[in-house]
Enzyme design. Structure first.
Site: not given
Length: 376
Positions: A11, A14, A87, A333
């Protein structure tokens, strides 16, 4: 923060994993200031830091694998499930719930949806955790045919997870990259999760947007409320209001507040909160923010906007530029789309701004600015 999934290469969501957190925060603050430097000699407040891990109050988990061995996490490039139930950015209460949810999938015989084969029952599980450690669990399934099975075994899930306040089945039959469908079947007596954030406990219904970082959301609401109180407007619009976080937190005696949001579920949530909090001066409308502004017979003294990543867009930016509204609070954002919108609003200058790190370990950030209209 260290992450075994990132280190193993399974993964890479991030993208800043392994970068010291102080450096992440400083870089985000500098990036926002640089992008927005042309729009006023702003006073920048110190950035708001987050917990480095365990900050996400919502997990959108793809269900893969098999009925007897489901994975909860993401899909790899071949469409196979990758289990990420540990996670580290998810709140501990969410991580603790995922094994019980996986067991429920097996017991209920909900076949994980196979993207390559286009078959199976269950696509996603969406889990939200409240500040009171209560859960909303939403099973995104292809057909209502499996809802009866979920309902029949629901007591088992609630026995395993007593904090599961709201459980629903969302129907999403199409084979495309859309997480959820329009139809939601609520399976519990409660249809909303209470999010005690800021001055007013917000009520979150399924399909309603809420900030993913509870602690930083509270700081954001408090900062915007401070700015609004300093301006002291008699009337406020909160456009793209979601479940009413800004509108309800800036409510004050004698101040008329109207929130506008396209999601009818979010508007139902906001109205329920306003009613419970006895705030009759706060009203909410379901509809398009730009159309609402364009069709209004009068304008408020202050407008709050909190749009999605694409920003408010040319039409609403142009309307604000021509409106005569004295003050605007813009929560974004995506500082790039914020800068693009401000370029269409030259009558406004940034008076003060602040970066709030809503998304540690990633390149995303929240930035809020107070805009004032300059004298002609």
């Amino acid at each position: 923060m260290d992450c075994s999934y990132f280190d193993a290469g399974v993964c890479r969501s991030c993208t800043l994993m392994g970068v010291p957190y102080a450096a992440q925060l400083a870089d985000k603050d500098a990036h926002a200031r640089e992008l927005l430097a042309a729009f006023g000699d702003a006073v920048w407040l110190p950035p708001v830091a987050s917990a480095e891990s365990g900050y996400r109050n919502k997990a959108k988990m793809v269900i893969g694998g098999t009925v007897d061995s489901p994975t909860i996490g993401i899909l790899d490039e071949d469409g196979r499930g990758v289990d990420l139930r540990e996670c580290g950015i998810c709140a501990p209460g969410i991580r603790a719930a995922l094994p019980a949810i996986a067991d429920f999938v097996t017991r209920t015989r909900l076949a994980p949806y196979s993207v390559p084969e286009r078959r199976g029952d269950l696509k996603y599980v969406l889990v939200t955790l409240s500040p009171d450690d209560e859960l909303m669990i939403r099973f995104v399934v292809r057909s209502e045919d499996v809802v009866a099975r979920i309902r029949a075994r629901l007591p088992e899930l609630r026995a395993a997870l007593p904090t599961a306040r709201v459980v629903t089945a969302n129907i999403q039959p199409e084979h495309k990259a859309v997480v959820e469908g329009d139809r939601e079947v609520v399976l519990t007596p409660d249809a909303s999760l209470v999010m005690r954030v800021g001055a007013v406990p917000l009520r979150l219904r399924p399909q309603s947007f809420f900030q993913t970082n509870t602690a930083v959301a509270e700081a954001l609401y408090a900062q915007v409320a401070d700015w609004v109180d300093a301006v002291s407007p008699a009337s406020v619009w909160d456009l793209y209001c979601g479940v009413g976080g800004f509108a309800l937190n800036v409510a004050a005696p004698g101040r008329r507040v109207v929130g506008v949001e396209t999601s009818r579920e979010a508007v139902r949530s906001a109205r329920a909160t306003a009613s419970a909090a006895a705030l009759p001066q706060v009203a909410f409308r379901a509809g398009d923010a730009t159309a609402f502004a364009r069709d209004a017979k009068s304008v408020p003294e202050l407008v709050i906007v909190n749009p999605p990543r694409r920003g408010i867009g040319a039409e609403l930016a142009d309307w604000l530029e021509d409106s005569g509204v004295p003050s605007v609070v813009y929560s974004s954002c995506n500082p790039k789309s914020l800068a693009h919108d401000l370029a269409r609003m030259p009558s406004y200058r940034i008076r003060t701004g602040r970066v709030l790190d809503m998304f540690p370990q990633t390149g995303h950030l929240e930035v809020a600015v107070l805009l004032e209209r300059t004298a002609a």
